[in-house]
Design a protein around this motif. Structure first.
Motif, PDB file in Angstrom:
ATOM      1  N   GLY B   9      46.925  57.147  40.405  1.00 53.77           N
ATOM      2  CA  GLY B   9      45.894  57.143  39.535  1.00 53.77           C
ATOM      3  C   GLY B   9      44.663  56.900  39.760  1.00 53.77           C
ATOM      4  N   THR B  10      44.433  56.523  40.977  1.00 49.25           N
ATOM      5  CA  THR B  10      43.272  55.962  41.623  1.00 49.25           C
ATOM      6  C   THR B  10      42.392  57.000  42.477  1.00 49.25           C
ATOM      7  OG1 THR B  10      44.075  55.011  43.652  1.00 49.25           O
ATOM      8  CG2 THR B  10      43.958  53.435  41.498  1.00 49.25           C
ATOM      9  N   LEU B  11      42.995  58.114  42.947  1.00 49.16           N
ATOM     10  CA  LEU B  11      42.488  59.093  43.497  1.00 49.16           C
ATOM     11  C   LEU B  11      41.161  59.756  43.021  1.00 49.16           C
ATOM     12  CD1 LEU B  11      41.975  60.503  46.266  1.00 49.16           C
ATOM     13  CD2 LEU B  11      43.758  62.124  45.534  1.00 49.16           C
ATOM     14  N   ASP B  12      41.358  60.122  41.471  1.00 44.15           N
ATOM     15  CA  ASP B  12      40.354  60.580  40.738  1.00 44.15           C
ATOM     16  C   ASP B  12      39.058  59.699  40.494  1.00 44.15           C
ATOM     17  OD1 ASP B  12      42.105  62.743  40.535  1.00 44.15           O
ATOM     18  OD2 ASP B  12      42.147  62.594  38.327  1.00 44.15           O
ATOM     19  N   LEU B  13      39.659  58.337  40.576  1.00 38.69           N
ATOM     20  CA  LEU B  13      38.264  57.371  40.366  1.00 38.69           C
ATOM     21  C   LEU B  13      37.633  57.465  41.465  1.00 38.69           C
ATOM     22  CD1 LEU B  13      37.184  54.998  38.679  1.00 38.69           C
ATOM     23  CD2 LEU B  13      38.920  53.516  39.525  1.00 38.69           C
ATOM     24  N   MET B  14      38.207  57.292  42.531  1.00 32.89           N
ATOM     25  CA  MET B  14      37.359  57.477  43.896  1.00 32.89           C
ATOM     26  C   MET B  14      36.679  58.506  44.025  1.00 32.89           C
ATOM     27  SD  MET B  14      39.716  55.008  46.477  1.00 32.89           S
ATOM     28  CE  MET B  14      41.122  55.731  46.109  1.00 32.89           C
ATOM     29  N   ILE B  15      37.343  59.766  43.826  1.00 34.45           N
ATOM     30  CA  ILE B  15      36.512  60.868  44.093  1.00 34.45           C
ATOM     31  C   ILE B  15      35.179  61.028  43.313  1.00 34.45           C
ATOM     32  CG2 ILE B  15      36.546  63.555  43.748  1.00 34.45           C
ATOM     33  CD1 ILE B  15      39.675  63.467  44.312  1.00 34.45           C
ATOM     34  N   LEU B  16      35.389  60.569  42.202  1.00 31.68           N
ATOM     35  CA  LEU B  16      34.461  60.738  41.031  1.00 31.68           C
ATOM     36  C   LEU B  16      33.232  59.525  41.648  1.00 31.68           C
ATOM     37  CD1 LEU B  16      36.184  60.785  37.762  1.00 31.68           C
ATOM     38  CD2 LEU B  16      35.035  62.724  38.729  1.00 31.68           C
ATOM     39  N   THR B  17      33.555  58.540  42.180  1.00 33.48           N
ATOM     40  CA  THR B  17      32.813  57.598  42.526  1.00 33.48           C
ATOM     41  C   THR B  17      31.881  58.035  43.454  1.00 33.48           C
ATOM     42  OG1 THR B  17      34.244  55.742  41.852  1.00 33.48           O
ATOM     43  CG2 THR B  17      32.319  55.196  42.920  1.00 33.48           C
ATOM     44  N   ILE B  18      32.678  58.660  44.530  1.00 36.46           N
ATOM     45  CA  ILE B  18      31.995  59.044  45.807  1.00 36.46           C
ATOM     46  C   ILE B  18      31.052  60.107  45.292  1.00 36.46           C
ATOM     47  CG2 ILE B  18      32.489  60.588  47.970  1.00 36.46           C
ATOM     48  CD1 ILE B  18      34.827  58.899  48.010  1.00 36.46           C
ATOM     49  N   GLN B  92      35.471  50.998  34.011  1.00 38.05           N
ATOM     50  CA  GLN B  92      35.777  49.994  33.134  1.00 38.05           C
ATOM     51  C   GLN B  92      37.126  49.411  33.169  1.00 38.05           C
ATOM     52  OE1 GLN B  92      34.268  50.725  29.312  1.00 38.05           O
ATOM     53  NE2 GLN B  92      31.876  50.631  29.879  1.00 38.05           N
ATOM     54  N   ARG B  93      38.115  50.524  32.991  1.00 33.17           N
ATOM     55  CA  ARG B  93      39.490  50.334  33.066  1.00 33.17           C
ATOM     56  C   ARG B  93      40.027  49.647  34.318  1.00 33.17           C
ATOM     57  NH1 ARG B  93      43.926  51.737  30.352  1.00 33.17           N
ATOM     58  NH2 ARG B  93      45.293  52.059  31.772  1.00 33.17           N
ATOM     59  N   TRP B  94      39.392  50.262  35.547  1.00 30.94           N
ATOM     60  CA  TRP B  94      39.774  49.612  36.659  1.00 30.94           C
ATOM     61  C   TRP B  94      39.319  48.006  37.177  1.00 30.94           C
ATOM     62  CZ3 TRP B  94      43.471  50.292  40.117  1.00 30.94           C
ATOM     63  CH2 TRP B  94      43.188  49.412  41.167  1.00 30.94           C
ATOM     64  N   ASP B  95      38.091  48.112  36.283  1.00 31.72           N
ATOM     65  CA  ASP B  95      37.649  46.643  36.622  1.00 31.72           C
ATOM     66  C   ASP B  95      38.493  45.501  35.693  1.00 31.72           C
ATOM     67  OD1 ASP B  95      35.650  47.352  37.994  1.00 31.72           O
ATOM     68  OD2 ASP B  95      34.196  47.198  36.364  1.00 31.72           O
ATOM     69  N   ARG B  96      38.745  45.998  34.591  1.00 34.54           N
ATOM     70  CA  ARG B  96      39.645  45.161  33.805  1.00 34.54           C
ATOM     71  C   ARG B  96      41.188  44.867  34.446  1.00 34.54           C
ATOM     72  NH1 ARG B  96      40.467  47.168  28.088  1.00 34.54           N
ATOM     73  NH2 ARG B  96      41.904  45.460  27.674  1.00 34.54           N
ATOM     74  N   ILE B  97      41.757  46.125  35.150  1.00 35.85           N
ATOM     75  CA  ILE B  97      42.989  45.557  35.731  1.00 35.85           C
ATOM     76  C   ILE B  97      42.939  44.878  36.903  1.00 35.85           C
ATOM     77  CG2 ILE B  97      44.638  47.176  37.023  1.00 35.85           C
ATOM     78  CD1 ILE B  97      44.324  49.435  35.267  1.00 35.85           C
ATOM     79  N   ALA B  98      41.862  45.071  37.864  1.00 33.65           N
ATOM     80  CA  ALA B  98      41.595  44.449  38.882  1.00 33.65           C
ATOM     81  C   ALA B  98      41.361  42.911  38.556  1.00 33.65           C
ATOM     82  CB  ALA B  98      40.388  44.782  39.793  1.00 33.65           C
ATOM     83  N   PHE B  99      40.539  42.757  37.436  1.00 31.44           N
ATOM     84  CA  PHE B  99      40.312  41.340  37.005  1.00 31.44           C
ATOM     85  C   PHE B  99      41.609  40.681  36.602  1.00 31.44           C
ATOM     86  CE2 PHE B  99      39.384  38.419  33.465  1.00 31.44           C
ATOM     87  CZ  PHE B  99      38.476  37.237  34.227  1.00 31.44           C
ATOM     88  N   ALA B 100      42.444  41.337  35.813  1.00 30.42           N
ATOM     89  CA  ALA B 100      43.821  40.841  35.416  1.00 30.42           C
ATOM     90  C   ALA B 100      44.784  40.611  36.294  1.00 30.42           C
ATOM     91  CB  ALA B 100      44.342  42.059  34.182  1.00 30.42           C
ATOM     92  N   ILE B 101      44.782  41.461  37.370  1.00 29.39           N
ATOM     93  CA  ILE B 101      45.712  41.366  38.560  1.00 29.39           C
ATOM     94  C   ILE B 101      45.262  39.962  39.361  1.00 29.39           C
ATOM     95  CG2 ILE B 101      46.556  42.111  40.624  1.00 29.39           C
ATOM     96  CD1 ILE B 101      46.491  44.772  39.417  1.00 29.39           C
ATOM     97  N   THR B 102      43.982  39.804  39.509  1.00 27.71           N
ATOM     98  CA  THR B 102      43.605  38.706  40.304  1.00 27.71           C
ATOM     99  C   THR B 102      43.883  37.383  39.504  1.00 27.71           C
ATOM    100  OG1 THR B 102      41.924  40.168  40.921  1.00 27.71           O
ATOM    101  CG2 THR B 102      41.567  37.951  41.529  1.00 27.71           C
ATOM    102  N   SER B 103      43.624  37.538  38.187  1.00 28.70           N
ATOM    103  CA  SER B 103      43.920  36.082  37.609  1.00 28.70           C
ATOM    104  C   SER B 103      45.162  35.744  37.434  1.00 28.70           C
ATOM    105  CB  SER B 103      43.503  36.474  36.086  1.00 28.70           C
ATOM    106  OG  SER B 103      42.201  36.904  35.841  1.00 28.70           O
ATOM    107  N   VAL B 104      45.894  36.881  37.318  1.00 36.27           N
ATOM    108  CA  VAL B 104      47.800  36.470  37.675  1.00 36.27           C
ATOM    109  C   VAL B 104      48.063  35.686  38.810  1.00 36.27           C
ATOM    110  CG1 VAL B 104      49.578  37.277  37.437  1.00 36.27           C
ATOM    111  CG2 VAL B 104      48.245  38.070  35.769  1.00 36.27           C
ATOM    112  N   LEU B 105      47.348  36.572  40.007  1.00 33.84           N
ATOM    113  CA  LEU B 105      47.730  36.167  41.283  1.00 33.84           C
ATOM    114  C   LEU B 105      47.033  34.511  41.323  1.00 33.84           C
ATOM    115  CD1 LEU B 105      47.301  39.119  43.422  1.00 33.84           C
ATOM    116  CD2 LEU B 105      49.480  38.216  42.303  1.00 33.84           C
ATOM    117  N   GLU B 106      45.862  34.481  41.167  1.00 31.16           N
ATOM    118  CA  GLU B 106      45.431  33.138  41.383  1.00 31.16           C
ATOM    119  C   GLU B 106      45.894  31.824  40.491  1.00 31.16           C
ATOM    120  OE1 GLU B 106      41.402  33.630  41.281  1.00 31.16           O
ATOM    121  OE2 GLU B 106      41.136  34.733  43.362  1.00 31.16           O
ATOM    122  N   GLY B 107      46.204  32.417  39.060  1.00 27.85           N
ATOM    123  CA  GLY B 107      46.532  31.346  38.233  1.00 27.85           C
ATOM    124  C   GLY B 107      48.175  30.817  38.446  1.00 27.85           C
ATOM    125  N   ALA B 108      48.836  31.516  39.290  1.00 30.85           N
ATOM    126  CA  ALA B 108      50.410  31.228  39.689  1.00 30.85           C
ATOM    127  C   ALA B 108      50.674  29.887  40.244  1.00 30.85           C
ATOM    128  CB  ALA B 108      51.059  32.412  40.123  1.00 30.85           C
TER     129      ALA B 108
END
Lengths: 887, 108
Positions: B9-18, B92-108
């Motif tokens: 699901g991230t390939l589209d995001l990266m293509i669009l960004t590039i 925006q979605r990806w930022d939220r996901i990344a933030f969420a994952i980071t938060s979980v990993l650091e909070g554990a």
């Protein structure tokens, strides 16, 4: 926007495929070239760089295929491949494919024909009616439908109702139109002055009625005539509007001509003349408050639903109940869509519903039989291809893929069948419309059965249903099939037990064929009884001539005198032997004959008897002579001492063992007692009926004179009809040119018209039944033959082990005939149940007629025996050595 | 270099960004992706081209043929307005996901 994008790109995919492919190819090659160039810049030799770049792409064709599959247009590709595959599959077994298409096409075609007729009668407006949102206001008394309203109720509704606009009332009337060129009898209607406006029927000449005309002002009676009358009677004269004519003896001015094709608000109406209702009632000195028999139609106001209108009408009809308890007790109004009532209470609508019900059942049964048959064909085909599907499976085809391929094959078959069915239905509905005999008065019904898009989509729905029905069994079989055994086994390898599914399908076919055969047998017996049964009087050389006296006689007394002078003149016509006249003719009794309760004293149980009012020499004209007493004569004129003749059955019932002549009988309440002056033999005076001992009473026209109207002359003559018809016409014209002939026909023609429905039903039933029997027998044959062939090795072993051909033959026959027995049993059970439905159309036999059942039993058993014997015989001739070597 | 699979699901995001910076051809996109990810992601043409075609079909990208830097004719993909919107949304979605994952990993 996304949808639109997808759609355009899908269309591009479909239609600019080559360009897309070329671009994709170019793009991928550019990619490889760029990758190679990049490597060369890093110092890799050209050849190696090219190779590595190619590796990086990972196969040109694979990437292309991946791109193609991700495209939303790829769906079409899959469909195309599947279709091509299915076509190949069908071409490999052309016999099966053609048989399936033919069977399904025929059965859907038959079904669609029936549907287009039902649809034509039940949903189409009468010709020329152009308004939409029309509703018919009916009424019901104690739950019994009674379509007619009184004029008073009509006025109440017209002034109070808000949900339905421009309510019209109309009532049928017969007209004698007298022009300088002659007198003509027409059907027509008395209408309220908004009639043409509400129905949306334009006038091609003149104008519609004004309010003052509808109330009979100084201008006198006015009339609007049909396009046909304008063309035929007025010879299309441009000055038709304003012409003065006589209508039922009243001076009348023509004020308009209705648009071509319009013949009244009902589908089967044949009106040619329209006259303002109130004006005509005033001329005829009828009291306004007693006007009745009005059919009411209106137009739903914009945005109003049918149920809202129904509620409003219901509420007002309740008010009318309390306001006029004597006429409106328990009478409630019903609002129905006009289209379903356009058939009216005409002949076609009355007999039609029964016809169509029977036809629909028959055709539905045949659909089931055919689907079962084709399902078996497909099952056999699937069994033959089991190895093929096993191979496909092992090469990676999914189950869904295989079933989808099967379904697409089915769809292709149904598609071909559907096209054939539509052509078939279009053709047959034309033939049927042509075969329907003219209505009682000799005028053709303007029925339009031509299929339109709804009929075509009905056929399509049937075709889809059939597809599902006949692909489901083989699909089920394939779904459950194991792969491995079929791959390991040889061509003849696995002998499955006979499929229970296919035996069940054969039994269904046989049982339904039995049902149809019994129905056809009963109908055939019934018609042959009719054609053999005699009316017990001489029907040949008797001509019926119905005339209308409304234009020539003003009251009952002058009517009687007119009829008598017509009779005298006819008697002297060349070739005429006897003449009488009567209100009713031998036809279906329930339509024109009146039924009275007859008894000798008020305390006795009444005997329902058919009553006809007849002229002198009635028995003589029928070629009968009285058993006792005398015929009615011209001097039976004493109204105080009314005389009657009755038939032998009634005489035996009323005075068993005694002479009837001289006794008096009571008729309907309010009728003066009448003296029996003669007893007739037991003939079927009213035509073919279902009663075995009908009672008849004949009253003298002279003692119960009728108002001017329709009267039928019975003329017994010596010569052929084509010489007597003109003679009768001339004779009538001699007496009074204002008396038009409504309808002249030989009695035998009339009788044929009346028995037409049952003859037609039985012909159709016979056709469908023999077709189904053939299909069922072929189905049974096919399943058994296929089964035997699969078990060739099995039989070979049996023979090798010492079984005699006889034993094998009887074993194989026994298996097949077991189905026949079960099919017969179920079929007879169904027939007994269906017999109840047939009872009302059967004439002279009971629904459990033993010889019919015996005939069906013998017929089906022989056919079935043949279907089983042919394959069984080939089994008994198997050469064991060949059979076993086939491994 | 040890390569990574591109998360679903991230390939589209990266293509669009590039493609936000400038229109590019297929090869250019795959090279830019590799460079930006420090060679961790190497997109397979079998995934890249189907993605590009799908995005084009949905109107997120517009393609045109023109001469490349070294004078080859190549198909260039350009971001459309609708593609830009899609990118914003995904981003925006990806930022939220990344933030969420980071938060979980650091909070554990």
């Amino acid at each position: 926007v996304i949808l639109l994008n997808r759609l355009t790109s899908m269309l591009r995919w479909l239609f600019r495929r080559n360009r897309i492919e070329r671009e994709l190819d170019d793009e991928l090659r550019t990619y490889v070239d760029m990758a190679a160039a990049a490597r060369r810049r890093q110092g890799i030799p050209a050849a190696e760089a090219q190779r590595q770049a190619g590796l990086e792409l990972g196969g040109l064709e694979q990437v292309k295929e991946q791109v193609r599959q991700s495209h939303s247009g790829a769906w079409f590709d899959r469909l195309r491949f599947d279709t091509r595959d299915a076509l190949r599959g069908l071409r490999r077994t052309p016999g099966v494919a053609c048989t399936a298409i033919l069977l399904i096409g025929l059965v859907i075609g038959g079904n669609t024909t029936i549907f287009s007729m039902v649809y034509g009668i039940l949903t189409k407006p009468a010709r020329g009616v152009q308004s939409s949102r029309l509703v018919t206001i009916g009424s019901s008394v104690n739950g019994q439908p009674d379509p007619a309203h009184t004029y008073r109720d009509y006025l109440e509704y017209a002034t109070n109702i808000k949900t339905v606009r421009s309510l019209l009332g109309h009532q049928f009337e017969r007209f004698t139109l007298t022009l300088p060129t002659g007198s003509f009898a027409f059907r027509g209607a008395l209408v309220t002055n908004n009639y043409f406006e509400t129905l949306g029927v334009p006038l091609v000449r003149g104008r519609i009625f004004t309010d003052s005309e509808s109330g009979l002002d100084d201008s006198g009676l006015v009339a609007i005539v049909s396009y046909r009358v304008w063309q035929d009677q007025f010879r299309g004269a441009e000055d038709v509007v304003g012409q003065h004519v006589m209508l039922n003896g009243h001076p009348t001015t023509v004020i308009g001509v209705a648009s071509a094709g319009f013949q009244g608000a009902w589908l089967t109406e044949t009106s040619q003349v329209w006259v303002p209702l109130l004006a005509y009632a005033r001329l005829a000195r009828q009291e306004e408050s007693r006007l009745g028999g009005l059919n009411v139609i209106g137009q739903l106001a914009p945005g109003v639903s049918l149920s809202a209108a129904q509620n409003e009408f219901h509420a007002i009809s309740l008010q009318l109940q309390s306001a006029y308890p004597d006429t409106n007790r328990n009478r409630t109004a019903l609002v129905l869509p006009y289209s379903v009532t356009a058939g009216g209470n005409s002949i076609v609508a009355q007999r039609g519903s029964l016809f169509l019900a029977i036809f629909s059942v028959i055709t539905m049964l045949t659909v089931v039989i055919v689907c079962a048959n084709v399902a078996n064909l497909m099952l056999a085909r699937a069994a033959v291809r089991q190895r093929e599907t096993a191979v496909r499976h092992s090469l990676g085809a999914t189950r869904i893929g295989i079933v989808r391929a099967l379904f697409i094959e089915g769809l292709l078959i149904s598609l071909a069948a559907w096209v054939g069915a539509c052509i078939f239905a279009w053709w047959t509905s034309r033939v049927v419309a042509a075969v329907i005999p003219p209505a009682a008065q000799g005028s053709a019904l303007p029925l339009d059965f031509a299929p339109d898009w709804r009929v075509v989509s009905y056929a399509m729905a049937l075709a889809l249903l059939a597809t599902i029905a006949f692909t489901l069994p083989p699909a089920l079989r394939l779904w459950r099939q194991d792969v491995l055994p079929w791959l390991k086994a040889g061509e003849q390898g696995i002998i499955q037990g006979r499929s229970r599914l296919s035996s069940a399908l054969v039994i269904v076919q046989l049982a339904l064929a039995v049902l149809l055969l019994t129905g056809a047998g009963l109908a055939y017996r019934s018609t042959s009884l009719i054609s053999r049964r005699s009316l017990e009087f001489e029907t040949a050389h008797l001509t019926l001539t119905t005339v209308s006296t409304t234009g020539a006689a003003a009251n009952e007394e002058s009517n009687r005198a007119l009829l008598e002078s017509l009779r005298e003149r006819l008697r002297s016509a060349p070739g005429v032997q006897a003449v009488t006249y009567a209100r009713s003719t031998p036809s279906m009794p329930d339509r024109t004959w009146r039924m009275d309760p007859v008894r000798t004293n008020p305390s006795e149980m009444p005997r329902p008897s058919w009553v006809n009012v007849v002229g002198p020499d009635y028995l003589k004209a029928l070629g009968l002579s009285p058993v006792a007493g005398r015929d009615l004569a011209a001097d039976d004129t004493d109204a105080a001492r009314a005389s009657a003749i009755i038939n032998q059955h009634l005489a035996d019932a009323l005075w068993p063992g005694q002479p009837a002549v001289g006794h008096t009988i009571q008729l309907r309440p309010g009728h003066a007692p009448v003296e029996v002056v003669g007893v007739t033999p037991n003939a079927l005076f009213s035509g073919y009926g279902s009663e075995t001992r009908p009672y008849f009473v004949f009253l003298s026209q002279h003692q119960e004179p009728a108002p001017p109207g329709d009267m039928s002359f019975y003329v017994r003559h010596a010569g052929a009809p084509d010489t007597i018809f003109p003679a009768i016409g001339r004779a009538l014209k001699d007496v009074d040119a204002r008396v038009p002939i409504v309808y002249m026909r030989a009695l035998e023609t009339e009788l044929n018209t009346n028995t037409w429905p049952i003859r037609f039903i039985s012909l159709l039933l016979a056709l469908f039944a023999s077709g189904s029997l053939a299909i069922a027998a072929i189905g049974q044959y096919a399943v058994i033959a296929f089964d035997m062939k699969r078990r060739t090795r099995d039989f070979g072993i049996r023979i090798a082990l010492g079984a005699s051909p006889r034993q094998l033959l009887s074993a194989a026959l026994g298996e097949g005939l077991r189905w026949t027995a079960i099919g017969l049993l179920i079929g007879f059970g169904l027939s007994l149940g269906a017999g109840r439905a047939f009872r009302s159309v059967l004439f002279g036999i009971t629904p459990t007629d033993a010889s019919t059942y015996l005939g069906v039993f013998v017929g089906l058993t022989i056919t079935s025996l043949l279907a089983c014997y042919l394959p069984a015989r080939s089994v008994s001739r198997i050469d064991p050595i060949k059979a076993l070597r086939q491994e | 270099v040890d390569r990574l699979d591109i998360p679903q699901g991230t390939l589209d995001l990266m293509i669009l960004t590039i493609l936000t910076r400038e229109p590019m051809h297929g090869y250019g996109i795959s090279q830019r992706l590799a460079a930006l990810s420090h060679d961790s992601f190497q997109v397979n043409p079998g995934s890249l081209f189907p993605s590009l075609y799908r995005l084009e079909q949905d109107g997120k990208l517009k393609a045109e043929w023109r001469a490349s830097e070294n004078n080859r004719n190549a198909k260039y993909y350009k971001l459309t307005a609708s593609g830009r919107k899609q990118l914003e949304h995904h981003r925006q979605r990806w930022d939220r996901i990344a933030f969420a994952i980071t938060s979980v990993l650091e909070g554990a």
